[in-house]
Design a protein around this motif. Sequence first.
Motif, PDB file in Angstrom:
ATOM      1  N   PRO A  39       0.815  -1.222   0.000  1.00 43.54           N
ATOM      2  CA  PRO A  39       0.000   0.000   0.000  1.00 43.54           C
ATOM      3  C   PRO A  39       0.852   1.278   0.000  1.00 43.54           C
ATOM      4  CG  PRO A  39      -0.769  -1.519   1.697  1.00 43.54           C
ATOM      5  CD  PRO A  39       0.503  -2.081   1.139  1.00 43.54           C
ATOM      6  N   PHE A  40       2.019   1.218   0.620  1.00 40.44           N
ATOM      7  CA  PHE A  40       2.902   2.382   0.684  1.00 40.44           C
ATOM      8  C   PHE A  40       3.612   2.596  -0.647  1.00 40.44           C
ATOM      9  CE2 PHE A  40       2.220   0.719   4.894  1.00 40.44           C
ATOM     10  CZ  PHE A  40       1.830   1.854   5.589  1.00 40.44           C
ATOM     11  N   VAL A  41       3.889   1.512  -1.343  1.00 36.70           N
ATOM     12  CA  VAL A  41       4.459   1.612  -2.685  1.00 36.70           C
ATOM     13  C   VAL A  41       3.419   2.230  -3.617  1.00 36.70           C
ATOM     14  CG1 VAL A  41       5.263   0.280  -4.682  1.00 36.70           C
ATOM     15  CG2 VAL A  41       6.091  -0.291  -2.377  1.00 36.70           C
ATOM     16  N   LEU A  42       2.187   1.746  -3.537  1.00 33.60           N
ATOM     17  CA  LEU A  42       1.120   2.263  -4.405  1.00 33.60           C
ATOM     18  C   LEU A  42       0.841   3.747  -4.143  1.00 33.60           C
ATOM     19  CD1 LEU A  42      -1.356  -0.765  -4.367  1.00 33.60           C
ATOM     20  CD2 LEU A  42       0.205  -0.055  -6.208  1.00 33.60           C
ATOM     21  N   SER A  43       0.991   4.186  -2.901  1.00 35.63           N
ATOM     22  CA  SER A  43       0.754   5.601  -2.573  1.00 35.63           C
ATOM     23  C   SER A  43       1.942   6.482  -2.949  1.00 35.63           C
ATOM     24  CB  SER A  43       0.466   5.760  -1.082  1.00 35.63           C
ATOM     25  OG  SER A  43       1.661   5.638  -0.323  1.00 35.63           O
ATOM     26  N   GLY A  44       3.088   5.872  -3.258  1.00 32.49           N
ATOM     27  CA  GLY A  44       4.292   6.632  -3.578  1.00 32.49           C
ATOM     28  C   GLY A  44       5.174   6.909  -2.370  1.00 32.49           C
ATOM     29  N   ALA A  45       4.774   6.448  -1.191  1.00 33.47           N
ATOM     30  CA  ALA A  45       5.552   6.692   0.025  1.00 33.47           C
ATOM     31  C   ALA A  45       6.812   5.825   0.091  1.00 33.47           C
ATOM     32  CB  ALA A  45       4.697   6.459   1.263  1.00 33.47           C
TER      33      ALA A  45
END
Length: 173
Positions: A39-45
């Motif tokens: 989820p953090f990869v998908l958000s760009g974080a």
Amino acid sequence: MFTVTPRPAPLPHARLAPASSVRSAHEGDAAALAELSRPFVLSGALRERPLPLYAARAAEFLVAVAPEGPLEGCVGLRVYPAGPGEDRGPAGVLYNFCVAGHRQGHGVGAGLLRAVLAMAHARSLGALFTATTGGGGLFLRYGFAPAAAGLAPPSWVESLDPRRNARILARPL
């Protein structure tokens, strides 16, 4: 030489969520590390990392684990020796720090950060660095401060993607 002023205050007394425990990761955690990070990869974080990289670097991770077993958070600690002629000891870089959405705000991140700080002290690291695209509030509460890229391990700085516009934070130990 590494300097960041002011000297950090003592660590806050945050508690790890009572239902979680922190342990070292192992190669068998690679798929769970990738899933927790997704989820953090998908958000760009976070930057995307392939599953084989999580497996190869599993020993660099600490994980927060719920009693029934799922990972609730993770943080990687990569150690960089001082370069030839550098007047500093080894430094650590925290990376891939994330906490499952349903566990954020429950002390899981603070518990992981306290554990990784203890590990860095035990390894006699001179400083810790991290790069964040967010506000970095948790890091700031634990004595990290904005730092110039020239103070960080050069090979790590070179690996940062300038398009992400990440801020480098550091904490002397």
